[in-house]
Design an enzyme around this catalytic site. Structure first.
Site, mmCIF file in Angstrom:
data_model
loop_
_atom_site.group_PDB
_atom_site.id
_atom_site.type_symbol
_atom_site.label_atom_id
_atom_site.label_comp_id
_atom_site.label_asym_id
_atom_site.label_seq_id
_atom_site.Cartn_x
_atom_site.Cartn_y
_atom_site.Cartn_z
ATOM 1 N N HIS A 150 13.205 -32.825 -87.991
ATOM 2 C CA HIS A 150 12.170 -33.822 -88.311
ATOM 3 C C HIS A 150 12.130 -33.980 -89.836
ATOM 4 C CE1 HIS A 150 8.706 -36.251 -88.171
ATOM 5 N NE2 HIS A 150 7.916 -35.536 -87.399
ATOM 6 N N THR A 208 3.480 -39.856 -87.568
ATOM 7 C CA THR A 208 4.804 -40.284 -88.032
ATOM 8 C C THR A 208 4.952 -41.798 -87.885
ATOM 9 O OG1 THR A 208 5.677 -38.143 -87.397
ATOM 10 C CG2 THR A 208 7.285 -39.876 -87.824
ATOM 11 N N ARG A 264 12.240 -41.989 -83.007
ATOM 12 C CA ARG A 264 11.905 -40.670 -82.434
ATOM 13 C C ARG A 264 12.386 -40.658 -80.990
ATOM 14 N NH1 ARG A 264 6.225 -37.642 -82.903
ATOM 15 N NH2 ARG A 264 7.197 -37.229 -84.900
HETATM 16 C C1 NCD Z 1 5.237 -32.808 -85.275
HETATM 17 C C2 NCD Z 1 6.384 -33.295 -84.426
HETATM 18 O O1 NCD Z 1 6.318 -34.384 -83.863
HETATM 19 O O2 NCD Z 1 7.357 -32.568 -84.377
HETATM 20 N N1 NCD Z 1 4.278 -33.791 -85.494
HETATM 21 C C3 NCD Z 1 4.435 -34.645 -86.562
HETATM 22 O O3 NCD Z 1 5.324 -35.460 -86.583
HETATM 23 N N2 NCD Z 1 3.603 -34.517 -87.577
HETATM 24 C C4 NCD Z 1 4.674 -31.515 -84.851
HETATM 25 C C5 NCD Z 1 4.243 -31.335 -83.428
HETATM 26 O O4 NCD Z 1 4.297 -32.268 -82.621
HETATM 27 O O5 NCD Z 1 3.803 -30.241 -83.130
#
Ligand code: NCD
Length: 303
Positions: free
Chosen positions: A129, A52, A101
């Protein structure tokens, strides 16, 4: 000025538009290479991330812009006790757009209420997300050519898996979609997500048995058991390997199934599946960058 906290902050028409712009970026990247000249993205990551954060950063660089930020709470003044509100008030002086985040559900929403620049939720606790969903939607669109009339299987940690919550919210806006939710009893989707489906009259089934539903699925969206959200290590250890996708389990699957995973995978998908043409998880990784480019262009109103 507009922030994105949930995928439902974008209308169905806007999702279509983002897919369209992402496809155009893929077709003619040079046209977009200088669109964000002079603009800065701040990536405020209070939780670990690989895809991300780096895809947001790559997205901004590929648009000709710049990136500032931090990748762990401890390297920011959060470690000294600064509030999210004060942090984003500060960052608003330095950046044109923020991707955040945070382990606390709702933190990016609080940020968006205090920032003077757009804030994008890059994952808030076990809640939402939305930009992973943008990556997922472009992948579904590229692989299946439509969002309507699909049976969407989601499997694994449906309780804490924020990517699943946002994906369900997005896909429940399309005609003829049916959800098959596969999880251990303890990791079923939260009631607010089911409520969302009920309000929209969307059909869904819940089961613990992946094999029995495999033949029905058009999409199989696997997820990791979210270790960091468990209060109890024993529960995590007991549940972590509930579903491991190995080639034999795909024997009854459709030939045009698409296998998705937001990544990181721990054990949920055997590497033996990576060469199966139905495996799309590394396509999602790349598609995420294009959709984040499209989203930032939209929020900063860069034509
Ligand atoms: C996910 C998240 O951070 O929620 N990862 C991501 O951003 N691709 C999935 C996860 O951490 O399992």
């Amino acid at each position: 000025m507009r922030s994105i906290n949930s995928i439902t902050d974008l209308s169905v028409e806007e999702l279509d538009e983002l897919v369209h712009v992402a496809e155009d970026i893929i077709a003619r990247p040079q046209y977009y290479a200088h669109k964000m000249e002079g603009k800065k993205l701040a990536t405020l990551f209070f939780e670990p991330s690989t895809r991300t954060r780096l895809s947001f950063e790559a997205a901004m660089y590929e648009l000709g812009g710049h990136v500032i930020g931090f990748s762990e709470a401890n390297s920011s003044s959060a470690a000294k006790g600064e509030s999210v509100a004060d942090t984003v008030r500060t960052i608003s002086c330095y950046a044109d757009i923020i991707a955040m985040r945070h382990p606390k559900e709702g933190a990016p929403l609080v940020a968006s209420m205090n920032a003077t620049v757009p804030v994008i939720n890059a994952g808030d606790g076990g809640h939402n997300h939305p930009t992973q969903t943008l990556a997922d939607l472009l992948t579904i669109h590229r692989e299946r050519g439509r969002f309507e009339n699909l049976v969407v299987g989601v499997c694994g940690d449906l309780k804490f898996g924020r990517t699943v919550h946002s994906l369900i919210e997005a896909m429940s806006r399309y005609e003829g979609v049916r959800f098959v939710m596969v999880s251990p009893e303890e990791l079923k989707v939260p009631s607010y997500v089911k409520q969302h489906l009920k309000v929209r009259n969307m059909p869904y089934t819940q089961t613990t048995d992946l094999l029995s539903v495999m033949p029905e699925l058009d999409i199989l969206y696997m997820t990791r058991v979210q270790k960091e959200r468990f209060f109890n290590e024993d529960d995590y250890v007991r549940l972590k390997d509930s579903y491991i996708l190995v080639p034999e389990k795909l024997e009854t699957a459709k030939k045009d199934l698409i296998i998705m995973h937001p990544l990181p995978r721990v054990n949920e998908i055997s590497v033996a599946i990576d060469t199966d043409p139905r495996a799309c998880y590394f396509k999602q990784v790349l598609n995420g960058k294009y959709m984040r480019m499209a989203l930032m262009l939209k929020l900063l109103e860069v034509a």
